[in-house]
Design an enzyme around this catalytic site. Structure first.
Site, PDB file in Angstrom:
ATOM      1  N   TYR A  67       0.896  -1.243   0.059  1.00 15.98           N
ATOM      2  CA  TYR A  67       0.181  -0.052   0.050  1.00 15.98           C
ATOM      3  C   TYR A  67       0.971   1.020   0.058  1.00 15.98           C
ATOM      4  O   TYR A  67       1.842   1.215   0.640  1.00 15.98           O
ATOM      5  CB  TYR A  67      -0.903   0.014   1.268  1.00 15.98           C
ATOM      6  CG  TYR A  67      -2.289  -0.249   0.829  1.00 15.98           C
ATOM      7  CD1 TYR A  67      -2.951   0.537  -0.112  1.00 15.98           C
ATOM      8  CD2 TYR A  67      -2.995  -1.349   1.422  1.00 15.98           C
ATOM      9  CE1 TYR A  67      -4.419   0.356  -0.367  1.00 15.98           C
ATOM     10  CE2 TYR A  67      -4.230  -1.605   1.061  1.00 15.98           C
ATOM     11  CZ  TYR A  67      -5.001  -0.870   0.156  1.00 15.98           C
ATOM     12  OH  TYR A  67      -6.309  -0.935  -0.152  1.00 15.98           O
ATOM     13  N   GLU A  69      -0.523   4.878  -0.472  1.00 18.72           N
ATOM     14  CA  GLU A  69      -1.309   6.016  -0.702  1.00 18.72           C
ATOM     15  C   GLU A  69      -0.621   7.262  -0.548  1.00 18.72           C
ATOM     16  O   GLU A  69       0.266   7.549   0.438  1.00 18.72           O
ATOM     17  CB  GLU A  69      -2.561   5.959   0.299  1.00 18.72           C
ATOM     18  CG  GLU A  69      -3.650   4.991  -0.526  1.00 18.72           C
ATOM     19  CD  GLU A  69      -4.703   4.534   0.510  1.00 18.72           C
ATOM     20  OE1 GLU A  69      -4.335   4.412   1.820  1.00 18.72           O
ATOM     21  OE2 GLU A  69      -5.818   4.489  -0.044  1.00 18.72           O
ATOM     22  N   ASP A 244      -7.284  14.211 -23.902  1.00 15.15           N
ATOM     23  CA  ASP A 244      -7.373  12.901 -23.530  1.00 15.15           C
ATOM     24  C   ASP A 244      -6.504  12.264 -24.699  1.00 15.15           C
ATOM     25  O   ASP A 244      -7.321  12.031 -26.002  1.00 15.15           O
ATOM     26  CB  ASP A 244      -8.757  12.416 -23.431  1.00 15.15           C
ATOM     27  CG  ASP A 244      -8.892  10.918 -22.941  1.00 15.15           C
ATOM     28  OD1 ASP A 244      -7.697  10.156 -23.296  1.00 15.15           O
ATOM     29  OD2 ASP A 244      -9.676  10.334 -22.556  1.00 15.15           O
ATOM     30  N   THR A 273      -4.130   6.528 -21.386  1.00 13.63           N
ATOM     31  CA  THR A 273      -4.065   5.249 -20.953  1.00 13.63           C
ATOM     32  C   THR A 273      -2.590   5.032 -21.249  1.00 13.63           C
ATOM     33  O   THR A 273      -1.976   5.556 -22.020  1.00 13.63           O
ATOM     34  CB  THR A 273      -4.848   4.208 -21.363  1.00 13.63           C
ATOM     35  OG1 THR A 273      -5.097   4.316 -22.915  1.00 13.63           O
ATOM     36  CG2 THR A 273      -6.293   4.631 -20.972  1.00 13.63           C
ATOM     37  N   LYS A 276      -2.648   1.341 -24.905  1.00 13.55           N
ATOM     38  CA  LYS A 276      -2.992   1.128 -26.255  1.00 13.55           C
ATOM     39  C   LYS A 276      -1.741   1.523 -27.198  1.00 13.55           C
ATOM     40  O   LYS A 276      -0.900   0.568 -27.144  1.00 13.55           O
ATOM     41  CB  LYS A 276      -4.056   2.348 -26.276  1.00 13.55           C
ATOM     42  CG  LYS A 276      -5.386   2.205 -25.554  1.00 13.55           C
ATOM     43  CD  LYS A 276      -6.402   3.198 -25.945  1.00 13.55           C
ATOM     44  CE  LYS A 276      -7.532   2.950 -25.299  1.00 13.55           C
ATOM     45  NZ  LYS A 276      -7.644   3.642 -23.808  1.00 13.55           N
ATOM     46  N   ARG A 282      -2.022  -2.212 -18.742  1.00 14.98           N
ATOM     47  CA  ARG A 282      -3.180  -1.560 -18.567  1.00 14.98           C
ATOM     48  C   ARG A 282      -3.263  -0.319 -17.283  1.00 14.98           C
ATOM     49  O   ARG A 282      -2.804  -0.592 -16.249  1.00 14.98           O
ATOM     50  CB  ARG A 282      -4.490  -2.503 -18.146  1.00 14.98           C
ATOM     51  CG  ARG A 282      -4.455  -3.605 -19.079  1.00 14.98           C
ATOM     52  CD  ARG A 282      -5.732  -4.204 -18.994  1.00 14.98           C
ATOM     53  NE  ARG A 282      -6.899  -3.376 -19.561  1.00 14.98           N
ATOM     54  CZ  ARG A 282      -7.311  -3.360 -20.788  1.00 14.98           C
ATOM     55  NH1 ARG A 282      -6.632  -4.187 -21.663  1.00 14.98           N
ATOM     56  NH2 ARG A 282      -8.218  -2.371 -21.088  1.00 14.98           N
TER      57      ARG A 282
END
Ligand code: DSN
Length: 483
Positions: A67, A69, A244, A273, A276, A282
């Site tokens: 973790y 954060e 985007d 992203t 692609k 991903r």
């Protein structure tokens, strides 16, 4: 280098599957089948690619257990030294590759990246001025009435993006998506005659609507967008320009989209992203200037859950790959291949939207074949050609059945396909669609789903697909034995 006569990639994936098989063999089977399926079909999904073994392997390890954060050096958990290194390296590669002031590599997906960007803009343009007016530093310290006023004004902002049927994305203000619910939204479309972007129309709508955010970018538009002009429009109406670039990030990284067409140079904030045309894992990413950076860096925990350190590690590997000179040749070839595919289709009398392409995708209107997108998609799949149905501008069939199929070249270009193969693929697509007709529903009415393909077509085209694929083995360095 080989170990026991096998390449390290083969050993790595074979051993991994062996370990998984001991616990849940069905999952090992599904993983192996996926490789087999991808090796044996012609992948033309414009938003997919094949990540390198290094990118894939960077995700399967102990970084997943952590973790973290917060941001580098400011975590809400102890023991994040290695995650800090990973995040720093990934962000450094992203900044260098795209020439960005700041990179935030935590978003788990494109929608997450867009939500982070929207909330960063709201924080910069609405929340901060409200705090300054109230004379407090933290929203928790606002009086009840100031807090109510801030919440009301956060929910009262406007967003202008490209409409879904013109090629925009769900997250650019489509009503059923959260972006369409968070903001008062309006859309701009494309010229009904040419299918091209009409910048005068965008300017006119922006002047009238006065959005806080102007969104540029697309997932099914086959042409270049002039981001310099979009920035001029945004500046004129006081909007923040967000681009985007999820679909074409690889073309920006590979310097095919430069000058007016380079979003990082012109936008206030850019989202993407990483899986692609960029060929990474991903995930998502946000690039921005230093003035938006502190707001973007609050993405976690404001919008995102804990970062995925293993995916950030994989992003770093993919970004390092994209900084290699050969990635530029790849990006150029992606576009050359798309142009060759469009020209091949035009040569058969088919109708690509806008008459061609400047980027990695071709949007084929299948109504001249008498089919819906859904019928065309299924018929092509029967012959081993994987595409996805897509709306065309002013689509009479709506988003479920559609009137088009979207064809993209990033994946097959990774596999080594060139323009000669694209001409052959255009012929295969036309052969299938010409010999497919709509079927009828059980009540005898013309169907938008059922179709009838002439006998032998799927087998004949499927055979030609297999021959084509045999010349370009996928992951030749990975031998799982057996298949
Ligand atoms: N699903 C992606 C695409 O295919 O374009 C975008 O979200």
């Amino acid at each position: 280098m080989t170990i026991s006569g096998q390449l390290p990639e083969s050993l790595a994936f074979r051993s991994g599957l062996e370990v998984i098989k001991r616990i849940e063999p069905r999952i090992a089977d599904a993983i192996e089948s996926e490789l087999h399926g991808q090796r044996n079909s012609l992948k033309l999904i414009a938003s997919e690619n094949y990540a390198s073994p290094a990118v894939l392997l960077a995700m399967g390890n102990w970084l997943s257990d952590k973790y973290a954060e917060g941001t580098v050096g400011r975590r809400f958990y102890a023991g994040c030294r290695n995650v800090d290194s990973v995040e720093t390296i990934a962000a450094e590669h992203a900044r260098e590759l795209f020439g960005a002031g700041h990179a935030y590599v935590q978003p788990h997906s494109g929608i997450d990246a867009n939500l982070v960007a929207y909330w960063a803009i709201l924080a910069q343009r609405v929340e901060r001025p409200a705090l300054i007016r109230s004379g407090v530093r933290n929203v928790n310290d606002l009086s009840e009435s100031d807090w109510a006023a801030l919440r009301a004004s956060l929910g009262d902002q406007r967003l202008l993006g490209m409409s879904l049927d013109a090629g925009g994305h769900l997250t650019h203000g489509y009503r059923p998506n959260i972006s369409g619910k968070m903001f008062h939204q309006r859309n701009y479309g494309t010229d009904p005659k040419t299918g091209l972007l009409d910048y005068d129309q965008v300017r006119e709508i922006a002047r009238e609507f006065r959005p806080l955010i102007l969104v540029a970018g697309y997932s099914a538009f086959p042409r270049l967008v002039n981001f310099r002009v979009m920035r001029e429009i945004a500046d004129e109406v006081g909007a923040t320009l967000m681009v985007d670039m999820a679909h074409f990030a690889g073309l920006v990284a590979g310097k095919v989209m430069e000058g007016d067409f380079d979003p990082v140079r012109h936008a206030n904030i850019v989202t993407t992203t990483t899986h692609k045309s960029l060929r990474g894992p991903r995930g998502g990413m946000v690039l921005c200037d230093d003035d938006l950076a502190p707001f973007v860096d609050r993405g976690c925990p404001l919008v995102l859950g804990g970062p995925l350190p293993h995916v950030m590690a994989s992003k770093a590997v993919a970004l390092a790959e994209a900084r290699q000179p050969q990635f530029r040749a790849y990006a150029r070839q992606v576009v050359d291949n798309a142009v060759a595919l469009a020209e091949g289709l035009l040569g058969h009398g088919a109708r690509p939207v806008t008459g061609g392409t400047d980027n990695h995708l071709v949007l084929l209107d299948v109504t001249p074949y008498g089919l819906t997108g859904r019928q065309a998609e299924a018929a092509l799949l029967d012959a081993g050609i994987v595409t996805n149905r897509n709306t065309v501008p002013q689509d009479p069939n709506g988003a479920w059945y559609t009137s088009g199929v979207r064809l993209g070249t990033p994946a097959l270009t990774t596999r080594g396909f060139g323009t000669a193969e694209m001409a052959e693929i255009a012929d295969l697509i036309d052969t299938v669609l010409r010999q497919t007709a709509p079927g009828t529903d059980t009540d005898g009415t013309p169907s938008k789903v059922r179709y009838v393909m002439q006998e032998g077509v799927a087998a004949e085209v499927g055979g030609r697909v297999t021959e084509l694929l045999a010349g370009f083995p996928l992951y030749p360095e990975v031998d799982l034995g057996g298949r």
